[in-house]
Scaffold this motif. Structure first.
Motif, short mmCIF file in Angstrom:
data_model
loop_
_atom_site.label_atom_id
_atom_site.label_comp_id
_atom_site.label_asym_id
_atom_site.label_seq_id
_atom_site.Cartn_x
_atom_site.Cartn_y
_atom_site.Cartn_z
N VAL A 1 0.85 -1.00 -0.04
CA VAL A 1 0.08 -0.03 0.01
C VAL A 1 0.83 1.22 -0.03
CG1 VAL A 1 -1.88 1.11 1.22
CG2 VAL A 1 -1.79 -1.26 1.27
N ASP A 2 0.88 1.86 -0.87
CA ASP A 2 1.63 3.15 -1.15
C ASP A 2 0.64 4.46 -1.16
OD1 ASP A 2 4.28 4.58 -1.96
OD2 ASP A 2 2.96 5.27 -3.40
N VAL A 3 0.76 5.14 0.00
CA VAL A 3 -0.20 6.25 0.09
C VAL A 3 0.34 7.64 -0.29
CG1 VAL A 3 -1.68 7.36 1.92
CG2 VAL A 3 -1.56 4.95 2.04
N GLY A 4 -0.32 8.29 -1.16
CA GLY A 4 0.18 9.46 -1.74
C GLY A 4 -0.98 10.52 -1.33
N GLY A 5 -0.66 11.82 -2.07
CA GLY A 5 -1.56 12.87 -1.66
C GLY A 5 -2.94 12.73 -2.37
N GLY A 6 -2.68 12.50 -3.66
CA GLY A 6 -3.82 12.37 -4.53
C GLY A 6 -4.39 10.68 -4.93
N SER A 7 -3.41 9.87 -4.73
CA SER A 7 -3.94 8.63 -5.26
C SER A 7 -2.97 7.43 -4.23
CB SER A 7 -3.49 8.29 -6.62
OG SER A 7 -2.07 8.25 -6.91
N THR A 8 -3.60 6.18 -4.13
CA THR A 8 -3.02 5.23 -3.14
C THR A 8 -3.06 4.16 -4.43
OG1 THR A 8 -3.97 6.05 -1.37
CG2 THR A 8 -3.33 3.72 -1.36
N GLU A 9 -1.87 3.37 -4.40
CA GLU A 9 -1.52 2.40 -5.04
C GLU A 9 -1.33 1.15 -4.28
OE1 GLU A 9 -1.51 5.27 -7.68
OE2 GLU A 9 -0.05 5.50 -6.05
N PHE A 10 -2.03 0.14 -4.74
CA PHE A 10 -2.38 -1.27 -4.20
C PHE A 10 -1.78 -2.35 -5.06
CE2 PHE A 10 -5.62 1.19 -2.26
CZ PHE A 10 -5.54 0.96 -0.93
N THR A 11 -0.82 -3.29 -4.52
CA THR A 11 -0.23 -4.17 -5.29
C THR A 11 -0.30 -5.48 -4.29
OG1 THR A 11 1.33 -2.84 -6.42
CG2 THR A 11 1.90 -4.94 -6.31
N ILE A 12 -0.90 -6.46 -5.01
CA ILE A 12 -0.88 -7.81 -4.20
C ILE A 12 0.33 -8.84 -4.67
CG2 ILE A 12 -2.06 -9.88 -4.01
CD1 ILE A 12 -4.61 -8.23 -4.51
N PHE A 13 1.13 -9.34 -3.60
CA PHE A 13 1.98 -10.25 -3.82
C PHE A 13 1.68 -11.55 -3.19
CE2 PHE A 13 4.20 -6.37 -4.02
CZ PHE A 13 5.65 -6.53 -4.78
N ASP A 14 2.04 -12.79 -4.38
CA ASP A 14 1.62 -14.01 -3.84
C ASP A 14 2.86 -14.86 -4.28
OD1 ASP A 14 0.66 -16.47 -3.35
OD2 ASP A 14 -0.74 -16.37 -5.17
N LYS A 15 3.35 -15.78 -3.45
CA LYS A 15 4.56 -16.57 -3.57
C LYS A 15 5.73 -15.49 -3.98
CE LYS A 15 1.83 -20.48 -4.75
NZ LYS A 15 0.60 -20.24 -4.70
N GLY A 16 5.67 -14.62 -3.55
CA GLY A 16 7.04 -13.79 -3.43
C GLY A 16 7.04 -12.92 -4.88
N GLN A 17 5.75 -12.80 -5.51
CA GLN A 17 6.01 -12.13 -6.77
C GLN A 17 4.73 -11.26 -6.95
OE1 GLN A 17 8.29 -12.22 -9.28
NE2 GLN A 17 9.11 -13.72 -7.73
N PRO A 18 4.94 -10.00 -7.67
CA PRO A 18 3.57 -9.12 -7.57
C PRO A 18 2.60 -9.80 -8.89
CG PRO A 18 5.43 -8.24 -8.90
CD PRO A 18 5.95 -9.47 -7.99
N VAL A 19 1.08 -9.86 -8.21
CA VAL A 19 0.59 -10.59 -9.18
C VAL A 19 -0.60 -9.61 -9.77
CG1 VAL A 19 0.74 -12.89 -8.54
CG2 VAL A 19 -0.96 -11.47 -7.31
N MET A 20 -0.96 -8.50 -9.11
CA MET A 20 -2.13 -7.72 -9.56
C MET A 20 -1.88 -6.27 -8.81
SD MET A 20 -6.09 -8.40 -8.83
CE MET A 20 -5.68 -9.88 -9.73
N SER A 21 -2.22 -5.04 -9.38
CA SER A 21 -1.93 -3.75 -8.98
C SER A 21 -3.21 -3.03 -9.39
CB SER A 21 -0.78 -3.15 -9.42
OG SER A 21 0.47 -3.84 -9.00
N ARG A 22 -3.69 -1.91 -8.64
CA ARG A 22 -4.62 -1.05 -8.98
C ARG A 22 -4.31 0.12 -8.34
NH1 ARG A 22 -10.42 -1.49 -9.36
NH2 ARG A 22 -11.13 0.67 -9.60
N SER A 23 -4.69 1.24 -9.01
CA SER A 23 -4.44 2.79 -8.35
C SER A 23 -5.97 3.20 -8.15
CB SER A 23 -3.75 3.61 -9.45
OG SER A 23 -3.74 4.93 -8.85
N PHE A 24 -6.20 3.88 -7.01
CA PHE A 24 -7.38 4.50 -6.75
C PHE A 24 -6.97 5.87 -6.39
CE2 PHE A 24 -8.07 0.10 -5.61
CZ PHE A 24 -9.30 -0.15 -5.89
N GLU A 25 -8.04 6.94 -6.83
CA GLU A 25 -8.10 8.02 -6.71
C GLU A 25 -8.49 8.58 -5.17
OE1 GLU A 25 -10.26 10.31 -9.48
OE2 GLU A 25 -8.63 9.80 -11.19
N ILE A 26 -7.52 8.08 -4.41
CA ILE A 26 -7.78 8.56 -2.86
C ILE A 26 -6.48 8.65 -2.23
CG2 ILE A 26 -7.68 5.97 -2.32
CD1 ILE A 26 -9.99 6.52 0.23
#
Length: 293
Positions: free
Chosen positions: A141-166
């Motif tokens: 979870v990377d929280v910024g001023g205008g958006s927050t980026e979420f990335t899911i890691f499974d078995k040590g590898q990034p498998v999915m990411s999504r950016s939200f306008e929050i």
């Protein structure tokens, strides 16, 4: 041994950062990335962009002067290559491209506006192998001023990411609808097996500050219980007291509360009890991207 210098400029909604890294190449050993300098300037571009739709002349002037100073610092340090990325504030400003053109003309610094997907991808490229274990899920979870980026890691590898306008600046200015929180909850619960062991990896200036305030050693995670108690403690204080009594910077004393709320909700919805704070983020990912390119 060869020591090269690379730099990253992260133009965020709350602050602008210059990170200069020593990149050490030593024979057959893995390339090492060591922080040489970090400069943070609190130019809150997000309040212009999210409230008025464009960057004001005042903040344009501040941005130009910041880039001029960063350019001089990079010259003094002998930076070989740099990467400058702007996120949601300039991405959403009607005059975003005009601002970039003026900055390049006045300072020589070339800025690239990146979308949320690219932002999440760059953040996910940071080196987390010493932290991530293959027998559990992680929610970055990377929280910024205008958006927050979420990335899911499974078995040590990034498998999915999504950016939200929050983000913290949006929340402070009542620009986040309840539906956005609902979307985040739905995305986390539908894409993660929350019955398995899930831990959060947090990045951004606010979670770094919270970790420092906790008194925990580097590498020791925050607990959900501590973070929840700290949220209520901070929320019970006036802004002035958070500055005078806790010693928080003026541009940190307000945004730290909405940032904590985002991390708490992410932990609640993923059923995570630990929040790791490796003190890496977009700028670190930019350095890695620049080097490996």
């Amino acid at each position: 041994m060869v020591i090269r210098k690379f730099a990253a400029i992260d133009i965020g909604s709350n602050a602008i950062r210059l990170l200069i890294n020593n990149v050490i190449e030593h024979g057959e050993k893995p390339t090492a990335f060591k922080k040489s300098e970090l400069v943070r300037v609190p130019v809150r571009l997000g309040e212009d962009s999210f409230l008025r739709g464009e960057i004001s002349k005042r903040n344009l002037n501040r941005l130009v002067k910041t880039m001029q100073s960063f350019d001089l610092l990079m010259q003094v340090y002998g930076v070989e290559k740099y990467m400058a990325c702007a996120t949601s504030a300039l991405r959403e400003a009607k005059n975003g491209q005009e601002v970039i053109d003026i900055v390049q003309k006045e300072s020589g610094v070339q800025i690239q506006i990146i979308d949320g997907k690219m932002e999440a991808s760059i953040i996910a490229s940071t080196d987390l192998k010493d932290l991530i274990k293959s027998d559990r899920f992680y929610l970055y979870v990377d929280v910024g001023g205008g958006s927050t980026e979420f990335t899911i890691f499974d078995k040590g590898q990034p498998v999915m990411s999504r950016s939200f306008e929050i983000g913290t600046v949006r929340i402070l200015n009542d620009l986040v609808k309840d539906t956005v929180w609902d979307e985040i909850k739905q995305w986390i619960t539908s894409n993660m097996n929350v019955e398995n062991k899930v831990e959060i990896i947090g990045s951004g200036g606010n979670i770094n500050k919270l970790h420092k305030m906790s008194g925990r050693k580097i590498g020791q995670p925050l607990s959900y219980i501590w973070l929840n108690a700290q949220y209520h403690f901070l929320n019970s204080m006036d802004y002035e007291d958070r500055v005078s009594e806790l010693g928080l910077n003026q541009d940190r004393a307000d945004v730290i509360i909405p940032a904590t709320k985002i991390f708490l909700n992410a932990a609640k919805w993923s059923k995570a009890k630990k929040i790791h704070v490796p003190k890496i983020g977009l700028a670190d990912g930019m350095i890695k991207t620049l080097y490996y390119q």
